[in-house]
Design a protein around this motif. Structure first.
Motif, PDB file in Angstrom:
ATOM      1  N   SER A   1      -4.347  -3.144  -0.690  1.00  0.00           N
ATOM      2  CA  SER A   1      -3.732  -4.345  -1.270  1.00  0.00           C
ATOM      3  C   SER A   1      -4.164  -4.532  -2.725  1.00  0.00           C
ATOM      4  CB  SER A   1      -4.067  -5.587  -0.442  1.00  0.00           C
ATOM      5  OG  SER A   1      -5.454  -5.858  -0.493  1.00  0.00           O
TER       6      SER A   1
ATOM      7  N   GLN B   1      -4.379 -15.629   7.043  1.00  0.00           N
ATOM      8  CA  GLN B   1      -3.590 -14.746   6.194  1.00  0.00           C
ATOM      9  C   GLN B   1      -3.753 -15.266   4.775  1.00  0.00           C
ATOM     10  OE1 GLN B   1       0.633 -14.473   7.015  1.00  0.00           O
ATOM     11  NE2 GLN B   1       1.030 -14.075   4.857  1.00  0.00           N
TER      12      GLN B   1
ATOM     13  N   ASN C   1       0.819 -10.738   2.541  1.00  0.00           N
ATOM     14  CA  ASN C   1       1.224  -9.727   3.511  1.00  0.00           C
ATOM     15  C   ASN C   1       0.867 -10.255   4.892  1.00  0.00           C
ATOM     16  OD1 ASN C   1       1.447  -7.551   5.265  1.00  0.00           O
ATOM     17  ND2 ASN C   1       0.546  -6.086   3.839  1.00  0.00           N
ATOM     18  N   PRO C   2       1.870 -10.576   5.724  1.00  0.00           N
ATOM     19  CA  PRO C   2       1.590 -11.118   7.052  1.00  0.00           C
ATOM     20  C   PRO C   2       0.752 -10.184   7.931  1.00  0.00           C
ATOM     21  CG  PRO C   2       3.902 -11.398   6.506  1.00  0.00           C
ATOM     22  CD  PRO C   2       3.303 -10.532   5.437  1.00  0.00           C
ATOM     23  N   ARG C   3       0.752  -8.888   7.628  1.00  0.00           N
ATOM     24  CA  ARG C   3      -0.042  -7.935   8.410  1.00  0.00           C
ATOM     25  C   ARG C   3      -1.485  -7.832   7.908  1.00  0.00           C
ATOM     26  NH1 ARG C   3       4.571  -5.314   7.027  1.00  0.00           N
ATOM     27  NH2 ARG C   3       3.378  -3.922   5.689  1.00  0.00           N
ATOM     28  N   HIS C   4      -1.796  -8.464   6.779  1.00  0.00           N
ATOM     29  CA  HIS C   4      -3.152  -8.431   6.233  1.00  0.00           C
ATOM     30  C   HIS C   4      -3.839  -9.756   6.562  1.00  0.00           C
ATOM     31  CE1 HIS C   4      -5.960  -7.962   2.512  1.00  0.00           C
ATOM     32  NE2 HIS C   4      -6.582  -7.787   3.634  1.00  0.00           N
TER      33      HIS C   4
END
Length: 122
Positions: free
Chosen positions: A104, A64, A50-53
């Motif tokens: 997640s 990441q 997940n690029p936002r995590h």
């Protein structure tokens, strides 16, 4: 499930691939290191990124992460904590809502419980 010693969240065991290991060897080693339980890998739940995590570590490293989540069954060992886990427990599906789990990891658990025919890919 483990309760992590770094952030106090409940999680599934995991870690990094070491030089010379296969992915399944990594899963077996990491589960044993963090829980004391020996496992046999039986399948693939999914591949997750997940690029936002993004994770920022105490040493200043920021990255990441991605993970490969396996299905496994226990085949030995004894539950025990480690430097990475302050609690090791078996959790029934109906107990998961009571635990403090990162979204997640909840996604991975949901996919595992769905027993999908095909692995998840993100």
């Amino acid at each position: 499930m483990i309760r992590r010693s770094d952030n106090d969240l409940h999680s599934i065991p995991g870690g990094q691939l070491e030089l010379g290991e296969t992915l399944t060897q990594t899963a077996v080693r990491e589960v044993h290191e963090e829980t004391g339980i020996d496992i046999e890998v039986t399948g693939l739940i999914g591949l997750y990124a997940n690029p936002r995590h993004v994770i920022a570590y105490d040493d200043g490293e920021v990255r990441q992460e991605f993970s490969i989540c396996f299905r496994a069954r226990p085949n030995g060992g004894f539950p025990r904590t480690s430097s990475e886990s302050r609690e090791v427990r078996w959790a029934e599906p109906d107990q998961l809502d009571e635990l403090n789990i990162h979204p997640s990891i909840r996604l991975r658990l949901r996919h595992a419980l769905e027993e999908r025919e095909e692995p998840f890919y993100s």
